[in-house]
Scaffold this motif. Structure first.
Motif, mmCIF file in Angstrom:
data_model
loop_
_atom_site.group_PDB
_atom_site.id
_atom_site.type_symbol
_atom_site.label_atom_id
_atom_site.label_comp_id
_atom_site.label_asym_id
_atom_site.label_seq_id
_atom_site.Cartn_x
_atom_site.Cartn_y
_atom_site.Cartn_z
ATOM 1 N N ASN A 253 69.052 22.786 -8.311
ATOM 2 C CA ASN A 253 68.583 23.999 -8.994
ATOM 3 C C ASN A 253 67.959 24.985 -8.013
ATOM 4 O O ASN A 253 68.220 26.188 -8.086
ATOM 5 C CB ASN A 253 67.553 23.626 -10.067
ATOM 6 N N ALA A 254 67.151 24.470 -7.075
ATOM 7 C CA ALA A 254 66.515 25.352 -6.098
ATOM 8 C C ALA A 254 67.564 26.031 -5.225
ATOM 9 O O ALA A 254 67.482 27.223 -4.933
ATOM 10 C CB ALA A 254 65.549 24.547 -5.239
ATOM 11 N N LYS B 241 67.833 10.490 -7.957
ATOM 12 C CA LYS B 241 68.753 11.197 -8.854
ATOM 13 C C LYS B 241 68.050 12.420 -9.438
ATOM 14 O O LYS B 241 68.621 13.505 -9.507
ATOM 15 C CB LYS B 241 69.234 10.262 -9.962
ATOM 16 N N ALA B 242 66.790 12.223 -9.868
ATOM 17 C CA ALA B 242 66.036 13.344 -10.434
ATOM 18 C C ALA B 242 65.793 14.411 -9.373
ATOM 19 O O ALA B 242 65.900 15.609 -9.645
ATOM 20 C CB ALA B 242 64.708 12.838 -10.995
ATOM 21 N N GLN B 243 65.493 13.966 -8.140
ATOM 22 C CA GLN B 243 65.216 14.917 -7.054
ATOM 23 C C GLN B 243 66.463 15.734 -6.710
ATOM 24 O O GLN B 243 66.352 16.930 -6.413
ATOM 25 C CB GLN B 243 64.703 14.158 -5.832
ATOM 26 N N ILE B 244 67.652 15.076 -6.761
ATOM 27 C CA ILE B 244 68.897 15.800 -6.482
ATOM 28 C C ILE B 244 69.040 16.964 -7.449
ATOM 29 O O ILE B 244 69.401 18.078 -7.064
ATOM 30 C CB ILE B 244 70.118 14.849 -6.572
ATOM 31 N N ARG C 45 70.643 26.633 -6.043
ATOM 32 C CA ARG C 45 71.354 27.618 -6.854
ATOM 33 C C ARG C 45 70.548 28.913 -6.896
ATOM 34 O O ARG C 45 71.098 30.008 -6.853
ATOM 35 C CB ARG C 45 71.564 27.075 -8.273
ATOM 36 N N GLY C 46 69.225 28.761 -6.922
ATOM 37 C CA GLY C 46 68.349 29.928 -6.941
ATOM 38 C C GLY C 46 68.497 30.809 -5.718
ATOM 39 O O GLY C 46 68.327 32.022 -5.795
ATOM 40 N N ILE C 47 68.844 30.201 -4.569
ATOM 41 C CA ILE C 47 69.033 31.028 -3.382
ATOM 42 C C ILE C 47 70.513 31.271 -3.098
ATOM 43 O O ILE C 47 70.909 31.591 -1.984
ATOM 44 C CB ILE C 47 68.335 30.426 -2.140
ATOM 45 N N GLY C 48 71.352 31.076 -4.134
ATOM 46 C CA GLY C 48 72.754 31.456 -4.021
ATOM 47 C C GLY C 48 73.674 30.419 -3.424
ATOM 48 O O GLY C 48 74.822 30.702 -3.114
ATOM 49 N N ARG C 49 73.186 29.183 -3.229
ATOM 50 C CA ARG C 49 74.095 28.136 -2.716
ATOM 51 C C ARG C 49 74.439 27.190 -3.853
ATOM 52 O O ARG C 49 73.878 26.114 -3.992
ATOM 53 C CB ARG C 49 73.405 27.346 -1.608
ATOM 54 N N ASP C 50 75.380 27.655 -4.691
ATOM 55 C CA ASP C 50 75.726 26.885 -5.877
ATOM 56 C C ASP C 50 76.844 25.908 -5.540
ATOM 57 O O ASP C 50 77.845 26.291 -4.946
ATOM 58 C CB ASP C 50 76.172 27.853 -6.981
ATOM 59 N N VAL C 51 76.663 24.637 -5.931
ATOM 60 C CA VAL C 51 77.727 23.655 -5.660
ATOM 61 C C VAL C 51 78.956 23.927 -6.498
ATOM 62 O O VAL C 51 80.045 23.478 -6.160
ATOM 63 C CB VAL C 51 77.276 22.210 -5.980
ATOM 64 N N SER C 52 78.788 24.660 -7.618
ATOM 65 C CA SER C 52 79.928 24.844 -8.508
ATOM 66 C C SER C 52 80.635 26.173 -8.285
ATOM 67 O O SER C 52 81.382 26.626 -9.132
ATOM 68 C CB SER C 52 79.464 24.726 -9.969
#
Lengths: 245, 314
Positions: B164-165, B156-159, B167-174
């Protein structure tokens, strides 16, 4: 070399299973008839399920598995448990059977059973242990075992579509039937056709959802997961590791 | 009850062997013998102990989940089972018998008790206790269980970190439409699984280099088996043997079909009931004893007044 070893463990399991089937299970039924006036279906069925699970556990322990194999199994159990908790609000939608089948196909029937049974057990530390735990353990386990066995005999192909169909059927027929039987055993005193049929009928919609969700999970997961497991096996030589033990 | 609690549950503090034996005995007798008096004792003490352990949550659970389940079980039996000699009425040509109603109630109380006892089991028998008990009998399987239990929160923590990583390269789940979102969600899972497997090999190699599987290695455990545990184990074994003896001698017997017959409650049987009552209420008695000790200690502290810290080392 590997085939001879699997033969030996297979033989051991057959012996233990034979003792269980020919001795322990009839003894349980006899005790049930003699002392419980033949009306306690639930405890007897519970004992039989436990006796059916024991040979797998005993063979696995006596083989003294290597650390790498243990950790890989633990990873698959943890993924299945996490998957079950991720979908906890949607009844009967659980990826457990999908992951157990993938485990059985890529790691073998033996490991498939262990992954399934332990997923049932460990996830109930989160969902709550209960009289249903042994049934779930055996149902998940035997599905993993069957998947591995049918795959190694060449009956089940490792391709996505056949695996998904097998998963849907296993969820509906094996898991559904076993847990509905557990419900019949627990709730009713006599085995009448009507009570059994009506329980199975009540279970059909739930088992349908479970089957359909398993098909969906396998369609999405089976190829990438199998690839990853094959890769790890090749990269670290997991198959050889098992041989030199 | 919870608010006035002075101490943690005393029974949970006993050795896991005591805990496991207790639940095995109580659940075993509850599941195997549909004797009305034994079931009643089991049900009431299971209910009280579950409320003692889980507080208001248990009350809510019992009303919302347990009660409907028990009513269903009590109704299902007479509806399908037409055995019995005392016919009360006919429903659509099918006889409803007194015996099947009694059996239905017994089965309902059995199911209710089993679920109540399991709710206590879940509170008392934490996973570390289970692993302590079975670590020696099934070492490999216990190790898998303990690792899997550790992996779940770790994943869970790793997810979170992977998300976050990404999101940093522009692949945001949201962000993006549904298909894009599902795709980035799946790629997070894919990364997680690869990481988990690689990490597992590292863990395994580290275990091996530290001597996993070699002879003479011991396991750490935080439990001791003290005098109190010894007394509890002996007492439970004695009372359990007493109950089993009365069952084997057919002094504790009940028959639902064809007619309801129950043993005569003579002195011998009353002793067996008392033995079962003692077994079932054992954790509660331990807690009450602990309550009394704490109260007297408190009184001593209060009465000793300003004599500084004398009360603390009692």
């Amino acid at each position: 070399m590997q085939t001879s070893e699997t033969k030996v463990t297979g033989q051991k399991r057959t012996i233990v299973a034979a003792v269980m089937i020919l001795f322990c299970i009839p003894l349980t039924i006899a005790i049930g008839i003699l002392f419980l006036n033949d009306r306690s279906y639930y405890p007897i069925s519970l004992m039989i399920i436990l006796f059916a699970t024991l040979p797998f556990a005993m063979v696995f322990e006596s083989r003294k598995p290597q650390a790498r194999e243990l950790v890989i199994i633990a990873v698959l159990v943890a993924i299945a448990v996490a998957g079950r908790t991720a979908f906890f609000m949607v009844p009967q939608v659980k990826p457990v059977i999908a992951i157990v089948i993938i485990a059985g196909v890529s790691l073998g029937a033996e490991s498939g059973f262990i992954v399934g049974a332990l997923t049932g057990f460990v996830s109930n530390f989160i969902f709550g242990q209960g009289p249903w735990t042994p049934w779930q353990m055996f149902a998940f386990g035997i599905i993993g075992f069957l998947a591995g066995l049918l795959f190694s005999k060449g009956i089940l192909s490792g391709k996505t579509l056949p695996l998904s169909i097998f998963g849907g059927l296993a969820a509906f027929m094996i898991y559904g039937l076993l847990l509905d039987t557990a419900a019949v055993m627990m709730f009713t005193s006599t085995w009448t056709k009507a009570s059994i049929l009506s329980t199975y009928m009540l279970g059909v919609p739930f088992n349908l959802i479970h089957g359909a969700s398993t098909i969906l999970f396998l369609l999405i997961l089976s190829r990438p997961m199998t690839e990853k497991l094959t890769r790890i096996k090749k990269k670290y030589g997991l198959v050889e590791e098992r041989n030199d033990s | 009850m919870r608010a006035t609690k002075l101490h943690a549950d005393a029974f949970s503090g006993c050795n896991p062997i005591v805990n496991f034996m207790y639940f095995a005995f109580v659940l075993g007798i509850t599941i195997f013998f549909l004797h009305p008096v034994l079931l009643g004792i089991s049900f009431v003490s299971g209910m009280v102990y579950s409320i003692y352990l889980n507080g208001g949550k248990a009350v809510k659970f019992n009303l919302a989940f347990l009660l409907p389940l028990m009513v269903a079980a009590a109704v299902i039996n007479p509806a399908f089972n037409h055995q019995g000699v005392t016919i009360l009425t006919y429903v659509r040509m099918n006889p409803i018998t007194l015996e099947s109603i009694l059996y239905g109630i017994a089965a309902a109380v059995m199911i209710g008790s089993v679920i109540l006892w399991f709710s206590c089991y879940n509170a008392v028998m934490t996973s570390d206790k289970f692993l302590y008990l079975f670590g020696r009998i099934i070492p490999a399987l216990s190790l898998i269980i303990s690792m899997a239990l550790r992996f779940v929160p770790r994943y869970k923590a790793q997810i979170k970190r992977i998300t976050n990583a990404q999101r940093g390269i522009g692949r945001d789940v949201s962000s993006g439409n549904v298909i894009v979102r599902i795709r980035s969600g799946l790629s997070i899972l894919s990364i997680l699984v690869t990481w988990a497997l690689e990490n597992a090999i590292e863990t395994a190699d580290s275990m091996k280099s530290r001597g996993y599987g070699l002879k003479g290695r011991t396991a750490y455990s935080n439990f001791r088996f003290d005098f109190r545990d010894r007394i509890l184990v002996v007492a439970m074994l004695l009372f359990f043997a007493g109950i089993i003896a009365s069952i084997a001698l057919h002094r504790l017997s009940v028959l639902y079909f064809p007619a309801f017959v129950i043993n005569v409650p003579d002195g011998f049987v009353l002793v067996a009931y008392a033995e079962y009552l003692i077994i079932c209420t054992l954790p509660l008695m331990l807690d009450i004893r602990e309550d009394l000790i704490w109260r007297t200690l408190r009184l001593k502290i209060v009465s000793s007044g300003n004599k500084s810290s004398n009360g603390a080392d009692v």
